[in-house]
Design a protein around this motif. Structure first.
Motif, PDB file in Angstrom:
ATOM      1  N   GLU A  27       0.841  -1.204   0.000  1.00  0.00           N
ATOM      2  CA  GLU A  27       0.000   0.000   0.000  1.00  0.00           C
ATOM      3  C   GLU A  27       0.879   1.258   0.000  1.00  0.00           C
ATOM      4  O   GLU A  27       0.621   2.213  -0.739  1.00  0.00           O
ATOM      5  CB  GLU A  27      -0.897  -0.038   1.250  1.00  0.00           C
ATOM      6  CG  GLU A  27      -2.096   0.879   1.193  1.00  0.00           C
ATOM      7  CD  GLU A  27      -3.002   0.636  -0.021  1.00  0.00           C
ATOM      8  OE1 GLU A  27      -3.555   1.636  -0.519  1.00  0.00           O
ATOM      9  OE2 GLU A  27      -3.144  -0.523  -0.472  1.00  0.00           O
ATOM     10  N   LYS A  30       2.357   1.723  -3.358  1.00  0.00           N
ATOM     11  CA  LYS A  30       1.325   2.183  -4.296  1.00  0.00           C
ATOM     12  C   LYS A  30       1.035   3.676  -4.081  1.00  0.00           C
ATOM     13  O   LYS A  30       0.886   4.432  -5.048  1.00  0.00           O
ATOM     14  CB  LYS A  30       0.045   1.364  -4.120  1.00  0.00           C
ATOM     15  CG  LYS A  30      -0.960   1.596  -5.238  1.00  0.00           C
ATOM     16  CD  LYS A  30      -2.277   0.883  -4.983  1.00  0.00           C
ATOM     17  CE  LYS A  30      -2.155  -0.614  -5.161  1.00  0.00           C
ATOM     18  NZ  LYS A  30      -3.485  -1.285  -5.087  1.00  0.00           N
ATOM     19  N   ASN A  31       0.992   4.099  -2.821  1.00  0.00           N
ATOM     20  CA  ASN A  31       0.763   5.523  -2.525  1.00  0.00           C
ATOM     21  C   ASN A  31       1.904   6.391  -3.038  1.00  0.00           C
ATOM     22  O   ASN A  31       1.677   7.464  -3.593  1.00  0.00           O
ATOM     23  CB  ASN A  31       0.563   5.748  -1.019  1.00  0.00           C
ATOM     24  CG  ASN A  31      -0.753   5.166  -0.534  1.00  0.00           C
ATOM     25  OD1 ASN A  31      -1.685   4.974  -1.308  1.00  0.00           O
ATOM     26  ND2 ASN A  31      -0.823   4.870   0.752  1.00  0.00           N
ATOM     27  N   ALA A  33       3.933   5.667  -5.537  1.00  0.00           N
ATOM     28  CA  ALA A  33       3.850   5.662  -7.005  1.00  0.00           C
ATOM     29  C   ALA A  33       2.750   6.608  -7.486  1.00  0.00           C
ATOM     30  O   ALA A  33       2.921   7.337  -8.468  1.00  0.00           O
ATOM     31  CB  ALA A  33       3.588   4.242  -7.504  1.00  0.00           C
ATOM     32  N   THR A  34       1.635   6.615  -6.775  1.00  0.00           N
ATOM     33  CA  THR A  34       0.510   7.483  -7.137  1.00  0.00           C
ATOM     34  C   THR A  34       0.912   8.948  -7.005  1.00  0.00           C
ATOM     35  O   THR A  34       0.651   9.771  -7.890  1.00  0.00           O
ATOM     36  CB  THR A  34      -0.701   7.170  -6.227  1.00  0.00           C
ATOM     37  OG1 THR A  34      -1.036   5.793  -6.393  1.00  0.00           O
ATOM     38  CG2 THR A  34      -1.901   8.035  -6.597  1.00  0.00           C
ATOM     39  N   GLU A  35       1.589   9.267  -5.908  1.00  0.00           N
ATOM     40  CA  GLU A  35       2.033  10.644  -5.677  1.00  0.00           C
ATOM     41  C   GLU A  35       3.022  11.077  -6.758  1.00  0.00           C
ATOM     42  O   GLU A  35       2.944  12.188  -7.287  1.00  0.00           O
ATOM     43  CB  GLU A  35       2.671  10.734  -4.285  1.00  0.00           C
ATOM     44  CG  GLU A  35       2.751  12.148  -3.766  1.00  0.00           C
ATOM     45  CD  GLU A  35       2.867  12.234  -2.243  1.00  0.00           C
ATOM     46  OE1 GLU A  35       3.407  13.243  -1.776  1.00  0.00           O
ATOM     47  OE2 GLU A  35       2.413  11.298  -1.536  1.00  0.00           O
ATOM     48  N   ARG A  37       3.218   9.886  -9.807  1.00  0.00           N
ATOM     49  CA  ARG A  37       2.467  10.058 -11.060  1.00  0.00           C
ATOM     50  C   ARG A  37       1.729  11.392 -11.077  1.00  0.00           C
ATOM     51  O   ARG A  37       1.697  12.077 -12.094  1.00  0.00           O
ATOM     52  CB  ARG A  37       1.500   8.891 -11.279  1.00  0.00           C
ATOM     53  CG  ARG A  37       2.208   7.561 -11.566  1.00  0.00           C
ATOM     54  CD  ARG A  37       1.239   6.439 -11.945  1.00  0.00           C
ATOM     55  NE  ARG A  37       0.671   6.686 -13.263  1.00  0.00           N
ATOM     56  CZ  ARG A  37       1.268   6.370 -14.424  1.00  0.00           C
ATOM     57  NH1 ARG A  37       2.455   5.787 -14.418  1.00  0.00           N
ATOM     58  NH2 ARG A  37       0.699   6.634 -15.573  1.00  0.00           N
ATOM     59  N   ASN A  38       1.173  11.768  -9.927  1.00  0.00           N
ATOM     60  CA  ASN A  38       0.496  13.072  -9.824  1.00  0.00           C
ATOM     61  C   ASN A  38       1.461  14.217 -10.105  1.00  0.00           C
ATOM     62  O   ASN A  38       1.058  15.275 -10.556  1.00  0.00           O
ATOM     63  CB  ASN A  38      -0.118  13.264  -8.434  1.00  0.00           C
ATOM     64  CG  ASN A  38      -1.311  12.349  -8.195  1.00  0.00           C
ATOM     65  OD1 ASN A  38      -1.918  11.854  -9.155  1.00  0.00           O
ATOM     66  ND2 ASN A  38      -1.628  12.099  -6.943  1.00  0.00           N
ATOM     67  N   ASP A  42       6.353   9.141 -14.480  1.00  0.00           N
ATOM     68  CA  ASP A  42       5.667   7.931 -14.947  1.00  0.00           C
ATOM     69  C   ASP A  42       6.112   6.726 -14.119  1.00  0.00           C
ATOM     70  O   ASP A  42       6.895   5.890 -14.579  1.00  0.00           O
ATOM     71  CB  ASP A  42       5.973   7.731 -16.442  1.00  0.00           C
ATOM     72  CG  ASP A  42       5.217   6.556 -17.030  1.00  0.00           C
ATOM     73  OD1 ASP A  42       4.427   5.925 -16.301  1.00  0.00           O
ATOM     74  OD2 ASP A  42       5.434   6.263 -18.220  1.00  0.00           O
ATOM     75  N   ARG A  44       6.051   3.225 -12.417  1.00  0.00           N
ATOM     76  CA  ARG A  44       5.503   1.935 -12.829  1.00  0.00           C
ATOM     77  C   ARG A  44       5.675   0.906 -11.724  1.00  0.00           C
ATOM     78  O   ARG A  44       6.724   0.819 -11.117  1.00  0.00           O
ATOM     79  CB  ARG A  44       6.232   1.462 -14.093  1.00  0.00           C
ATOM     80  CG  ARG A  44       5.852   2.319 -15.285  1.00  0.00           C
ATOM     81  CD  ARG A  44       6.981   2.529 -16.239  1.00  0.00           C
ATOM     82  NE  ARG A  44       6.534   3.411 -17.314  1.00  0.00           N
ATOM     83  CZ  ARG A  44       6.526   3.046 -18.590  1.00  0.00           C
ATOM     84  NH1 ARG A  44       6.940   1.844 -18.948  1.00  0.00           N
ATOM     85  NH2 ARG A  44       6.112   3.892 -19.507  1.00  0.00           N
ATOM     86  N   TRP A  48       0.385  -2.787 -10.994  1.00  0.00           N
ATOM     87  CA  TRP A  48      -0.441  -2.230 -12.061  1.00  0.00           C
ATOM     88  C   TRP A  48      -0.190  -2.877 -13.409  1.00  0.00           C
ATOM     89  O   TRP A  48      -0.997  -2.763 -14.317  1.00  0.00           O
ATOM     90  CB  TRP A  48      -0.174  -0.723 -12.200  1.00  0.00           C
ATOM     91  CG  TRP A  48      -0.612   0.076 -11.013  1.00  0.00           C
ATOM     92  CD1 TRP A  48      -1.638  -0.211 -10.168  1.00  0.00           C
ATOM     93  CD2 TRP A  48      -0.038   1.295 -10.544  1.00  0.00           C
ATOM     94  NE1 TRP A  48      -1.738   0.760  -9.202  1.00  0.00           N
ATOM     95  CE2 TRP A  48      -0.772   1.694  -9.407  1.00  0.00           C
ATOM     96  CE3 TRP A  48       1.027   2.100 -10.978  1.00  0.00           C
ATOM     97  CZ2 TRP A  48      -0.486   2.862  -8.693  1.00  0.00           C
ATOM     98  CZ3 TRP A  48       1.313   3.253 -10.272  1.00  0.00           C
ATOM     99  CH2 TRP A  48       0.579   3.634  -9.146  1.00  0.00           C
TER     100      TRP A  48
END
Length: 179
Positions: A27, A30-31, A33-35, A37-38, A42, A44, A48
């Motif tokens: 988790e 993933k958080n 990576a999300t941040e 990407r925001n 990019d 990865r 995903w």
């Protein structure tokens, strides 16, 4: 006037290597990576991109070789898997060390301290590298931009050097006259 030269990569491709050790760890990754990407990076993640039936070694190899950066999420579990060449982490370690030997591109691989200390969590082949400490919320808040500016090639650089000018003797002597 000349435009200021800033060579920025468009959305740098960044693979995240980590040990599957708990749902909390997955988790957290993933958080992160999300941040990223925001923020235009990019990032990865296997979570995903990999689907049942995929060849994991092939995915890892492609991920290490074809991305601009690899972030290595360092924990005590990651270090022990990496150094003992266990599972996916061990395999990725082999690919990464081989790539560093082949290309000498050390900057591609960035250790991220997630838990533990640099002694307990960073694999020996990464020791001595500048790492980014995201091991608690305070460190995360302080150091996250260190990571993004590196990935986006937007770190502060020294200003350009000016032109060296030397005073000629004539100037010096006329100054003396003025006095």
């Amino acid at each position: 006037s000349m435009p200021i030269k800033t060579k920025r990569m468009s959305n740098p491709k960044t693979f995240i290597s980590y040990a599957w050790e708990s749902d909390e760890a997955k988790e957290w990754v993933k958080n992160l990576a999300t941040e990223l990407r925001n923020d235009g990076i990019d990032a990865r993640l296997d979570q995903w991109e990999v689907v049942p039936g995929d060849q994991m070694p092939h995915f890892m190899e492609k991920s290490v070789r074809e991305n601009d950066f690899v972030l290595i999420i360092c924990t005590p579990k990651y270090k022990s898997k990496s150094e003992n060449r266990i599972g996916g982490v061990g395999y990725e370690g082999d690919i990464m060390t081989a790539e560093v030997l082949e290309t000498s591109n050390h900057r591609k691989f960035i250790p991220i301290l997630k838990s533990g200390t640099k002694e307990t969590s960073i694999p020996s082949w990464l020791l001595g590298k500048y790492y980014v400490d995201l091991s608690n919320q305070t460190h995360f808040d302080n150091n996250y931009s260190d990571l993004t500016t590196t990935l986006l090639n937007a770190r502060e650089r020294a200003p350009e050097l000016g032109t060296v000018t030397t005073k000629t003797n004539a100037t010096v002597s006329s100054e003396k006259v003025i006095k």
